[in-house]
Write an enzyme that holds these catalytic residues in place. Structure first.
Site, PDB file in Angstrom:
ATOM      1  NE  ARG A   1       1.508   5.875  -3.929  1.00 47.72           N
ATOM      2  CZ  ARG A   1       2.329   6.727  -3.326  1.00 47.72           C
ATOM      3  NH1 ARG A   1       3.574   6.346  -3.047  1.00 47.72           N
ATOM      4  NH2 ARG A   1       1.933   7.944  -3.002  1.00 47.72           N
TER       5      ARG A   1
ATOM      6  CG  HIS B   1       5.887   3.496   2.378  1.00 43.55           C
ATOM      7  ND1 HIS B   1       4.689   3.367   1.720  1.00 43.55           N
ATOM      8  CD2 HIS B   1       6.405   4.688   1.983  1.00 43.55           C
ATOM      9  CE1 HIS B   1       4.486   4.443   0.962  1.00 43.55           C
ATOM     10  NE2 HIS B   1       5.510   5.253   1.107  1.00 43.55           N
TER      11      HIS B   1
ATOM     12  CD  GLU C   1       2.895   0.656   1.459  1.00 42.51           C
ATOM     13  OE1 GLU C   1       3.829   0.448   0.668  1.00 42.51           O
ATOM     14  OE2 GLU C   1       2.568   1.814   1.816  1.00 42.51           O
TER      15      GLU C   1
END
Length: 318
Positions: free
Chosen positions: A234, A284, A263
């Site tokens: 994270r 990601h 994000e």
């Protein structure tokens, strides 16, 4: 079972949804859904699938037909779990789908950094090999992984798979005890020892109040100047300004980030605009090998089937 998929475009278009379709009397997919569209789109839904669309208490209270929420991820921060429980809405998630894909990403980055594959390919493309007076172009130094020390912060399924790969390279693996712990569990080392001894540190812990900002200025100062930091967990685990300073001053050698605290990130994010050659940022995607995406979708289908049959597969809220 009327099912609504709120953010289908968080998966590749060639991922097969048949596992979900088989368990649904109807499946309606939206590419993405904004907050003010949730209630209208889900009014007749018995089941909602959401990867990242937030489902607030206010949303849930306006959906009397809703029986099941399928989170298309492991993290649960996109749904108000207490509200779901109070309303009698079951919530399930998925886990284990990225067991191979995240470790593969971690080692792809480690190997690229230690073997300098991109730089050596560039040397050849630029004609340096043809111009060489010897049989090779040594270029930037490469280093072997054998005997390097890999430190793992967090030791769940993903970290354990990373450990297996590391051992296959004859690396040493350290597993961190919780920061500030007064006793050290068997097979672990203190958080401080891991920082000072590791050549590579890979983050695999959840984001909690205790781990938010875990990698801060004081922590970075305890790492080796030659250390590599990898975050596939994270984004908020890392203090961005502290990391930027550490990279700019060569306090640590390199960082790889697949996650950021917001994000998608804003265009003016300090790390995106740092212009550093010792920082790699990807969007990601460590979880997103094709096989992992398909496995995740298949698990959602299994979750719906289990719910219909009165089972509790991957149940977070009953």
């Amino acid at each position: 079972m009327n099912t609504v998929f709120l953010d289908r475009d968080t998966f590749n278009q060639n991922v097969d949804l048949s596992a979900i379709e088989l368990q649904s009397s109807s499946l309606r997919c939206y590419s993405m859904t904004q907050q003010d569209q949730v209630v209208e789109r889900c009014r007749d839904a018995h089941c909602i699938i959401s990867n990242k669309v937030l489902l607030s208490a206010a949303n849930l209270k306006q959906l009397p037909n809703l029986k099941l929420v399928c989170i298309a991820a492991t993290g649960t921060n996109n749904i108000d779990l207490p509200a779901a429980k109070a309303l009698g809405i079951a919530v399930v998630n998925v886990a284990g789908y990225a067991k191979h894909t995240v470790p593969q990403y971690v080692f792809a980055q480690i190997l690229a950094y230690y073997s300098k594959t991109e730089q050596h390919n560039r040397n050849t493309q630029q004609g340096l090999w043809s111009q060489s007076e010897i049989f090779c172009v040594l270029g930037e130094p490469m280093y072997q992984l054998a005997n390097k020390i890999l430190g793992l912060i967090g030791y769940g399924a993903l970290a354990q798979e990373v450990e297996k790969i590391a051992l296959a390279f004859d690396m040493q693996v350290l597993i961190a005890e919780h920061q500030g712990a007064t006793t050290i569990r068997h097979g672990r080392v203190s958080f401080e020892q891991l920082l000072s001894d590791s050549d590579i540190i890979s983050l695999h812990c959840p984001q909690t109040p205790e781990t938010t900002g875990l990698i801060n200025q004081a922590v970075l100062q305890k790492m080796k100047p030659s250390a590599m930091l990898i975050n596939t967990a994270r984004g908020a685990l890392i203090d961005n300004q502290a990391l930027l300073t550490a990279l700019q001053t060569k306090q640590i050698a390199y960082a790889v980030l697949d996650v950021l605290e917001q994000e998608p990130p804003p265009k003016d994010h300090i790390l995106l605009n740092a212009g550093l050659d010792n920082l790699t940022i990807t969007a990601h995607i460590a979880w997103a090998c094709q096989e992992a995406q398909q496995e995740l979708i298949n698990i959602i289908g299994q979750n719906i089937q289990s719910f219909k049959q009165g089972g509790g597969l991957n149940r977070l809220v009953s």
